[in-house]
Design a protein around this motif. Structure first.
Motif, PDB file in Angstrom:
ATOM      1  N   UNK A   9     -24.780-119.492 -17.047  1.00  0.00           N
ATOM      2  CA  UNK A   9     -25.874-118.566 -16.975  1.00  0.00           C
ATOM      3  C   UNK A   9     -25.303-117.071 -17.849  1.00  0.00           C
ATOM      4  N   UNK A  10     -25.715-115.994 -17.735  1.00  0.00           N
ATOM      5  CA  UNK A  10     -25.015-114.537 -17.986  1.00  0.00           C
ATOM      6  C   UNK A  10     -25.075-114.741 -19.641  1.00  0.00           C
ATOM      7  N   UNK A  11     -24.609-113.652 -19.664  1.00  0.00           N
ATOM      8  CA  UNK A  11     -24.384-113.557 -21.593  1.00  0.00           C
ATOM      9  C   UNK A  11     -23.834-114.076 -22.022  1.00  0.00           C
ATOM     10  N   UNK A  12     -22.610-115.040 -21.171  1.00  0.00           N
ATOM     11  CA  UNK A  12     -21.793-116.040 -22.730  1.00  0.00           C
ATOM     12  C   UNK A  12     -22.045-117.573 -22.218  1.00  0.00           C
ATOM     13  N   UNK A  13     -23.260-117.811 -21.649  1.00  0.00           N
ATOM     14  CA  UNK A  13     -23.923-118.929 -21.236  1.00  0.00           C
ATOM     15  C   UNK A  13     -24.581-119.367 -22.159  1.00  0.00           C
ATOM     16  N   UNK A  14     -25.076-120.225 -21.792  1.00  0.00           N
ATOM     17  CA  UNK A  14     -25.656-121.493 -22.548  1.00  0.00           C
ATOM     18  C   UNK A  14     -26.926-121.024 -23.357  1.00  0.00           C
ATOM     19  N   UNK A  15     -28.288-121.993 -23.853  1.00  0.00           N
ATOM     20  CA  UNK A  15     -29.169-121.427 -24.227  1.00  0.00           C
ATOM     21  C   UNK A  15     -30.133-122.332 -24.154  1.00  0.00           C
TER      22      UNK A  15
END
Length: 353
Positions: A328-334
């Motif tokens: 999760x979060x801004x540097x996570x997966x899509x």
């Protein structure tokens, strides 16, 4: 290695949710092979401001952190909506951060080389309006010298400003990274161009994702200005005319395009303000497909996804993301919601006429 390191981003994963409800688990690098010739991909090219400022509440002499959270008035770039905290740092969970010193209208804040004044207190002890006493050029220089990216406890290492800039970052305008854009790189854009997939950009002031208070978080997103260029509007019109899809890279792009949309799916060029929430009952006029991060139920970003998918499918997707340990979060997966929307249906209906 911080969470925003390039090697970490290239190992990211992509969950594709298809119109028939099937889901595919793919490496995010396969994004270059997705979409159809003629589709238009639209991304947010806003660069992220160093919007976290530490300093002193002058009347009390106490420590304060100010997180710039929104542009109050685009004609005056020195006025901001802000969230304030007392002592602590990003390693403390936002919801556990101490309140700021008691604030009053007219209080001065000394924030490194900058000085600001409290112009208005909203109806929450963390929420205020402030104005920098420096001119625009000096303010941006002071932000560059003293500010840091807004950061949360899930990334313990200090982030540098370039960690929160996407590959297409241009005008400094966002308060947190338009993080869906981390999925893009020049190889992907080049592959799309070779395959006849068009690409355009807009600039949207992506706001903060958390204030640390559930009641205040429920008001997110705040009003957010945007700018859409004539060339982007022309590409959208061309895609709609040929029955191709408009793919939004991130919820900020959805907000901007739908705020600028006419009921017929055309888009107005220029500057505007995206206000209000996009949620389950919101009719989408422009965007057909959205690529976004992994969001949790209750977040404003997740609420926006209810305009694309019903609750049963979103619950199924959340279960798959949890079971697959997607980050999760801004540097996570899509996640790609490759689903028909009202905008898609309108295109199909028009093409049959």
């Amino acid at each position: 290695m911080i969470a925003g390191d390039c090697s970490d981003r290239r190992s990211a994963r992509l969950l594709v949710i298809e119109a028939d409800g099937t889901m595919r688990d793919l490496p995010r690098t396969t994004l270059a092979a997705l979409f159809n010739p003629g589709d238009l991909v639209v991304a947010n090219d806003a660069a992220t401001l160093p919007a976290s400022l530490w300093g002193t509440h002058v009347p009390s002499g106490k420590v304060i952190e100010v997180r710039l959270a929104g542009w109050l008035s685009p004609p005056d770039p020195t006025r901001f909506l802000a969230i304030a905290f007392g002592p602590g740092d990003h390693r403390t969970r936002t919801e556990d951060r101490l309140l700021p010193p008691a604030l009053a209208i007219g209080d001065r804040l000394r924030l490194g080389p900058l000085e600001a004044v409290v112009e208005c207190l909203r109806d929450h002890p963390r929420l205020l309006e402030l104005r920098f006493l420096d001119n625009r050029a000096a303010m941006f220089a002071g932000l560059a010298q003293h500010g840091r990216p807004i950061q949360y406890a899930h990334v313990p290492e200090r982030l540098a400003l370039w960690d929160v800039w996407t590959k297409i970052a241009a005008r400094p305008f966002a308060f947190e990274a338009p993080s869906a854009g981390f999925a893009l790189d020049w190889c992907t854009l080049q592959a799309w161009r070779r395959r006849g997939i068009e690409f355009a950009a807009l600039t949207h002031a992506a706001g903060i994702s958390s204030t640390g208070d559930p009641a205040l978080d429920a008001r997110l997103p705040f009003d957010e200005p945007y700018r859409i260029h004539e060339c982007t509007v022309a590409l959208i019109a061309r895609a709609k005319l040929r029955g191709s899809r408009v793919v939004a890279i991130g919820t900020s792009v959805v907000r901007a395009l739908e705020a600028a949309a006419n009921p017929d799916g055309s888009v107005l060029a220029g500057e505007g303000i995206a206000s209000g929430r996009i949620a389950r009952d919101t009719a989408l006029h422009v965007v057909d497909t959205v690529l976004t991060g992994v969001h949790q139920p209750g977040e404003s970003h997740f609420e926006l996804l209810r305009a694309f998918a019903d609750d049963a499918l979103l619950a199924q997707a959340s279960a798959a993301l949890t079971a697959g340990s997607y980050r999760t979060h801004e540097f996570g997966d899509s996640v790609l919601y490759n689903l028909p929307t009202a905008a898609t249906t309108a295109i199909a209906g028009a093409s049959r006429v």
